[in-house]
Design a protein around this motif. Structure first.
Motif, PDB file in Angstrom:
ATOM      1  N   TYR A  94       0.841  -1.194   0.000  1.00 30.93           N
ATOM      2  CA  TYR A  94       0.000   0.000   0.000  1.00 30.93           C
ATOM      3  C   TYR A  94       0.876   1.243   0.000  1.00 30.93           C
ATOM      4  O   TYR A  94       1.941   1.265   0.629  1.00 30.93           O
ATOM      5  N   ALA A  95       0.404   2.279  -0.696  1.00 30.92           N
ATOM      6  CA  ALA A  95       1.164   3.530  -0.769  1.00 30.92           C
ATOM      7  C   ALA A  95       0.214   4.705  -0.976  1.00 30.92           C
ATOM      8  O   ALA A  95      -0.913   4.536  -1.451  1.00 30.92           O
ATOM      9  N   ILE A  96       0.695   5.877  -0.614  1.00 27.58           N
ATOM     10  CA  ILE A  96      -0.059   7.115  -0.781  1.00 27.58           C
ATOM     11  C   ILE A  96       0.707   8.000  -1.753  1.00 27.58           C
ATOM     12  O   ILE A  96       1.923   8.177  -1.605  1.00 27.58           O
ATOM     13  N   GLU A  97       0.008   8.521  -2.751  1.00 30.62           N
ATOM     14  CA  GLU A  97       0.609   9.514  -3.625  1.00 30.62           C
ATOM     15  C   GLU A  97       0.202  10.878  -3.074  1.00 30.62           C
ATOM     16  O   GLU A  97      -0.962  11.262  -3.141  1.00 30.62           O
ATOM     17  N   GLY A  98       1.158  11.563  -2.481  1.00 26.29           N
ATOM     18  CA  GLY A  98       0.877  12.852  -1.859  1.00 26.29           C
ATOM     19  C   GLY A  98       0.688  13.942  -2.900  1.00 26.29           C
ATOM     20  O   GLY A  98       1.457  14.046  -3.845  1.00 26.29           O
ATOM     21  N   THR A 137      10.398   6.876  -5.007  1.00 30.97           N
ATOM     22  CA  THR A 137      10.297   7.829  -6.116  1.00 30.97           C
ATOM     23  C   THR A 137      10.647   7.124  -7.414  1.00 30.97           C
ATOM     24  O   THR A 137      11.725   6.525  -7.536  1.00 30.97           O
ATOM     25  N   LEU A 138       9.725   7.177  -8.371  1.00 27.73           N
ATOM     26  CA  LEU A 138       9.930   6.580  -9.690  1.00 27.73           C
ATOM     27  C   LEU A 138      10.087   7.700 -10.713  1.00 27.73           C
ATOM     28  O   LEU A 138       9.179   8.516 -10.876  1.00 27.73           O
ATOM     29  N   LYS A 139      11.226   7.738 -11.391  1.00 20.90           N
ATOM     30  CA  LYS A 139      11.427   8.711 -12.468  1.00 20.90           C
ATOM     31  C   LYS A 139      11.220   7.968 -13.781  1.00 20.90           C
ATOM     32  O   LYS A 139      11.919   7.002 -14.083  1.00 20.90           O
ATOM     33  N   LEU A 140      10.239   8.439 -14.554  1.00 15.91           N
ATOM     34  CA  LEU A 140       9.872   7.758 -15.787  1.00 15.91           C
ATOM     35  C   LEU A 140      10.640   8.312 -16.978  1.00 15.91           C
ATOM     36  O   LEU A 140      11.227   9.396 -16.918  1.00 15.91           O
ATOM     37  N   VAL A 141      10.603   7.573 -18.094  1.00 14.26           N
ATOM     38  CA  VAL A 141      11.305   7.945 -19.310  1.00 14.26           C
ATOM     39  C   VAL A 141      10.826   9.299 -19.844  1.00 14.26           C
ATOM     40  O   VAL A 141      11.612  10.095 -20.337  1.00 14.26           O
ATOM     41  N   ILE A 194       6.939  10.124 -10.051  1.00 14.91           N
ATOM     42  CA  ILE A 194       5.868   9.681  -9.165  1.00 14.91           C
ATOM     43  C   ILE A 194       6.491   9.372  -7.808  1.00 14.91           C
ATOM     44  O   ILE A 194       7.403   8.554  -7.710  1.00 14.91           O
ATOM     45  N   GLN A 195       5.984  10.057  -6.764  1.00 11.37           N
ATOM     46  CA  GLN A 195       6.488   9.820  -5.426  1.00 11.37           C
ATOM     47  C   GLN A 195       5.397   9.167  -4.590  1.00 11.37           C
ATOM     48  O   GLN A 195       4.308   9.711  -4.442  1.00 11.37           O
ATOM     49  N   LEU A 196       5.694   7.990  -4.069  1.00 16.29           N
ATOM     50  CA  LEU A 196       4.754   7.228  -3.269  1.00 16.29           C
ATOM     51  C   LEU A 196       5.257   7.138  -1.830  1.00 16.29           C
ATOM     52  O   LEU A 196       6.426   6.833  -1.595  1.00 16.29           O
ATOM     53  N   ILE A 197       4.369   7.424  -0.886  1.00  9.77           N
ATOM     54  CA  ILE A 197       4.687   7.309   0.527  1.00  9.77           C
ATOM     55  C   ILE A 197       4.268   5.909   0.969  1.00  9.77           C
ATOM     56  O   ILE A 197       3.107   5.531   0.838  1.00  9.77           O
ATOM     57  N   LEU A 198       5.218   5.134   1.462  1.00 11.40           N
ATOM     58  CA  LEU A 198       4.971   3.741   1.815  1.00 11.40           C
ATOM     59  C   LEU A 198       4.399   3.629   3.224  1.00 11.40           C
ATOM     60  O   LEU A 198       4.718   4.432   4.097  1.00 11.40           O
ATOM     61  N   GLU A 199       3.555   2.619   3.433  1.00 11.97           N
ATOM     62  CA  GLU A 199       3.037   2.355   4.770  1.00 11.97           C
ATOM     63  C   GLU A 199       4.172   1.931   5.694  1.00 11.97           C
ATOM     64  O   GLU A 199       5.189   1.401   5.248  1.00 11.97           O
ATOM     65  N   ALA A 200       3.995   2.132   6.989  1.00 17.50           N
ATOM     66  CA  ALA A 200       5.038   1.819   7.973  1.00 17.50           C
ATOM     67  C   ALA A 200       5.411   0.336   7.964  1.00 17.50           C
ATOM     68  O   ALA A 200       6.556  -0.021   8.190  1.00 17.50           O
ATOM     69  N   LYS A 201       4.443  -0.541   7.688  1.00 20.18           N
ATOM     70  CA  LYS A 201       4.717  -1.975   7.736  1.00 20.18           C
ATOM     71  C   LYS A 201       5.364  -2.514   6.454  1.00 20.18           C
ATOM     72  O   LYS A 201       5.714  -3.684   6.394  1.00 20.18           O
ATOM     73  N   THR A 202       5.557  -1.684   5.448  1.00 14.56           N
ATOM     74  CA  THR A 202       6.150  -2.119   4.185  1.00 14.56           C
ATOM     75  C   THR A 202       7.658  -2.287   4.337  1.00 14.56           C
ATOM     76  O   THR A 202       8.343  -1.394   4.815  1.00 14.56           O
ATOM     77  N   SER A 203       8.163  -3.428   3.921  1.00 10.78           N
ATOM     78  CA  SER A 203       9.600  -3.708   3.994  1.00 10.78           C
ATOM     79  C   SER A 203      10.313  -3.028   2.822  1.00 10.78           C
ATOM     80  O   SER A 203       9.994  -3.281   1.655  1.00 10.78           O
ATOM     81  N   LEU A 204      11.276  -2.169   3.134  1.00 13.52           N
ATOM     82  CA  LEU A 204      12.019  -1.467   2.082  1.00 13.52           C
ATOM     83  C   LEU A 204      12.884  -2.429   1.274  1.00 13.52           C
ATOM     84  O   LEU A 204      13.082  -2.237   0.074  1.00 13.52           O
TER      85      LEU A 204
END
Length: 155
Positions: free
Chosen positions: A5-9, A117-121, A126-136
């Protein structure tokens, strides 16, 4: 199927709350809903507002999000997935650069696990804020063919 799960701020509009599915060579971002900060902000202000918001969240927001999530889980076709409003598919070959920031984002009041952060071609970012329980480490492993830069600073 793997997911997180992620949030796009967003700065001037409501944030988008996604369930990110990992397909073979694609990321499917299925919008479950919008993020409402509310709980931590309202709890200190007024007990009446806190109770009203909790009821609204329990009766309206959570059931709608769970229903939308079940609908997204049942979709296996990219065309059907994209017909739902707010959904996005990103192919791995469209991604130039991946950056994982290990520090919590200051965008949300809730605890979080950092940002992706995903930089596209095409130059879009696109910057996504990850949930606290997400393993980096798990998120980093998803992009095995793309170099991933891990940082631990805000700027």
């Amino acid at each position: 199927m793997e997911f997180f799960y992620a949030i796009e701020g967003k700065m001037f509009i409501r944030d988008r709350y996604y369930k990110v599915y990992i397909k073979e060579e694609e990321l499917w971002l299925g919008r479950i809903g919008r993020q409402l900060y509310g709980m931590k902000q309202l709890s200190g202000k007024s007990i009446v507002l806190n109770i009203l918001f909790s009821l609204f969240r329990r009766v309206w927001i959570v059931p709608r999000g769970k229903k939308r999530e079940k609908e997204l889980d049942a979709i296996f076709s990219g065309k059907l997935f994209l017909k739902k409003k707010g959904n996005v598919i990103i192919r791995f070959d469209e991604i130039n650069d991946v950056t994982i920031n290990e520090l919590q984002s200051l965008h949300t009041w809730d605890e979080n696990g950092g940002t992706l952060t995903l930089k596209l071609v095409d130059g879009k970012e696109i910057q996504l804020i990850l949930e606290a329980k997400t393993s980096l480490n798990h998120v980093e492993a998803i992009f095995h063919q793309i170099p991933v830069k891990r940082i631990d600073y805000w700027w």
